[in-house]
Structures are given as structure tokens and as C-alpha cells.
Design an enzyme around this catalytic site. Structure first.
Site, short mmCIF file in Angstrom:
data_model
loop_
_atom_site.label_atom_id
_atom_site.label_comp_id
_atom_site.label_asym_id
_atom_site.label_seq_id
_atom_site.Cartn_x
_atom_site.Cartn_y
_atom_site.Cartn_z
N SER A 60 1.01 -1.42 0.03
CA SER A 60 0.21 -0.40 -0.15
C SER A 60 0.57 1.48 -0.24
CB SER A 60 -0.97 0.16 0.80
OG SER A 60 -1.60 -1.16 1.72
N1 SAH Z 1 -0.29 -4.63 3.69
C1 SAH Z 1 -0.06 -5.08 3.28
C2 SAH Z 1 -1.20 -4.22 1.48
C3 SAH Z 1 -1.39 -5.82 0.73
S1 SAH Z 1 -2.11 -6.39 -0.70
C4 SAH Z 1 0.99 -4.59 2.71
O1 SAH Z 1 1.45 -3.60 3.48
O2 SAH Z 1 1.86 -4.45 2.16
C5 SAH Z 1 -3.69 -6.78 0.20
C6 SAH Z 1 -3.43 -7.59 0.37
O3 SAH Z 1 -4.56 -9.25 0.36
C7 SAH Z 1 -3.22 -9.06 -0.70
O4 SAH Z 1 -1.69 -9.65 -0.38
C8 SAH Z 1 -3.48 -10.31 -1.06
O5 SAH Z 1 -3.17 -11.34 -1.62
C9 SAH Z 1 -4.97 -10.85 0.65
N2 SAH Z 1 -5.79 -10.68 0.42
C10 SAH Z 1 -6.82 -10.61 -0.27
N3 SAH Z 1 -8.56 -11.70 0.50
C11 SAH Z 1 -7.43 -12.02 1.14
C12 SAH Z 1 -8.66 -13.01 2.18
N4 SAH Z 1 -9.32 -12.99 1.76
N5 SAH Z 1 -7.68 -12.86 3.44
C13 SAH Z 1 -6.63 -12.59 4.08
N6 SAH Z 1 -5.26 -11.83 2.31
C14 SAH Z 1 -6.30 -11.34 1.51
#
Ligand code: SAH
Length: 213
Positions: A60
Site C-alpha cells: 500500500s
Molecule cells: N498490508 C499489505 C497490503 C497488501 S495488498 C502491505 O502492507 O503490503 C492486500 C493483500 O490482501 C494481498 O496480499 C492479498 O493476497 C490479500 N488478501 C486478499 N483477500 C484476502 C483474504 N480473504 N484473506 C487474507 N488476505 C487476503
């Protein structure tokens, strides 16, 4: 430029953008974001922008990480659930601001990579879980705060149910292009919902989220 000065510069950028929680700004300044981006994007690690981390996912934008963290209003004693570990950067920031972070990722490959990056900087108060975070993490509930870093079609009921009374859920809600960051506070008889701003996240995929594509 050294990482140290790039970290200080990123803090200044976020302050100019209007973020005011000193503890959050300190945590951003103290955290090496370059450890959480792919090597070929290392020179952009301290830009205030989201970056690809593989498998169609992103780390993000720092402004959004800081804003969502600020909205959790942490004072240091909390148990926080993060849904969407991704790169692990948001978890690293949270770990400096609360007692313990439980972070859930649906893609095992990303969870493993994040765990490796976080062990390098010695964040001992993070529990890594692989699974469908739309269902929360019942084994560790209830939580003082929950942060979701992927966008859901609506507020996932299991997450609201795993919040302590007065606890906050920070989550982007909406379709592909139009999403709103909302803060839900668990209260009786009804939770309160506050819209914070527009945003753009990857999809939250799972039973109480979007179906897999
Ligand atoms: N917080 C992260 C941003 C990640 S982007 C950072 O600091 O880098 C969002 C993430 O959510 C992705 O890795 C995706 O695989 C995950 N995601 C999507 N649906 C999900 C679910 N149901 N449970 C857990 N993770 C999920």
C-alpha cells in the site's frame, strides 16, 4: 541518499499531507520500507506510492498505511488483527504501536516472504496466519482493532463480531474503481460507520468478500 534520510523524508511528506499522529509518524520513520519491496523497485521504496509485490498484489501507499493506522487510534496495549499481510509493511508499522499483531494472508507465498522480511527487522510480536481473513481469526478473537488492506463489497460480518465493544474496524468498501475507506466502531445497539476518504485497493477475496476470479 541513505535509507535513514529517505525514511525521514517520507515522514516529512506524510506530515505535509496532513497526518498528525506522532506515534504513527515515528513508526513510519523507524521502518525500512525498502525491505518490503521487490529488489528491482528498491529505488522507489520511499516514494509515497503503492508498488507491485507480485501475484497481482501491491504494497500500500505509505500515506494510506499511515492514515489507516492513525484511524485505529492505538495507544500501545492493543491486540490488532490485520487482514491482507501482503508485503508485511503495514504489519511492521502496527507492531511498533500495539501489543501484538495477528496478520492473515490468503496467498502462502506472500505470507512466507513477509515473514522473512519481518524476521530481518526483529518484529517478535507478530503472528502470521494463512487463510481466508474475511472470516477473521476466531482462535485469537476478540480484537481491540481490525484493519483490512483489501477492498470488500460490504462489511464482513465475522470481522465486526470479532471486535471488542468500542473496538474499531478500518476497511475499504466498494467496487474496483470506487472505494471508500470506512471506520466502523462496535457499539450497542448499532455500530457507527464513518467515511474517511476515497481509496483504491486490490480485492478482498473470500467467503465474506469477493468470489475468486
Ligand atoms: N498490508 C499489505 C497490503 C497488501 S495488498 C502491505 O502492507 O503490503 C492486500 C493483500 O490482501 C494481498 O496480499 C492479498 O493476497 C490479500 N488478501 C486478499 N483477500 C484476502 C483474504 N480473504 N484473506 C487474507 N488476505 C487476503
Amino acid at each position: 541518499m541513505t535509507n535513514h534520510s529517505r525514511q525521514a523524508e517520507l515522514r516529512a511528506t506524510l506530515e505535509r499531507a496532513g497526518l498528525h499522529d506522532r506515534r504513527v509518524l515515528d513508526a513510519v520513520e523507524a521502518t525500512r520500507r525498502d525491505l518490503f519491496v521487490p529488489a528491482e523497485l528498491e529505488d522507489r521504496a520511499y516514494d509515497d506510492s503503492a508498488l507491485p509485490i507480485g501475484l497481482g498484489q501491491t504494497i500500500s501507499q505509505p500515506y494510506m498505511v499511515a492514515l489507516m493506522t492513525q484511524e485505529l487510534a492505538l495507544d500501545g496495549g492493543e491486540l490488532v488483527l490485520e487482514i491482507g499481510t501482503g508485503s508485511g509493511y503495514q504489519a511492521a508499522i502496527l507492531s511498533k504501536l500495539c501489543r501484538e499483531v495477528v496478520t492473515v494472508e490468503r496467498l502462502p507465498e506472500l505470507a512466507e516472504k513477509a515473514q522473512r522480511a519481518l524476521s530481518k527487522i526483529g518484529c517478535a510480536n507478530i503472528e502470521f496466519c494463512v487463510g481466508d481473513g474475511t472470516l477473521g481469526w476466531p482462535a485469537r478473537a476478540p480484537f481491540d482493532g481490525i484493519i483490512v488492506t483489501a477492498a470488500a463489497p460490504k462489511i464482513p460480518a465475522p470481522l465486526l463480531n470479532q471486535l471488542k465493544p468500542g473496538g474499531r474496524l478500518v476497511i475499504p468498501i466498494g467496487e474496483d474503481a470506487i472505494q471508500t475507506l470506512v471506520v466502523v466502531t462496535r457499539q450497542e445497539p448499532q455500530p457507527t460507520i464513518r467515511n474517511v476518504c476515497g481509496c483504491r485497493f486490490v480485492k478482498l477475496i473470500g467467503e465474506a468478500g469477493w468470489p475468486p476470479e
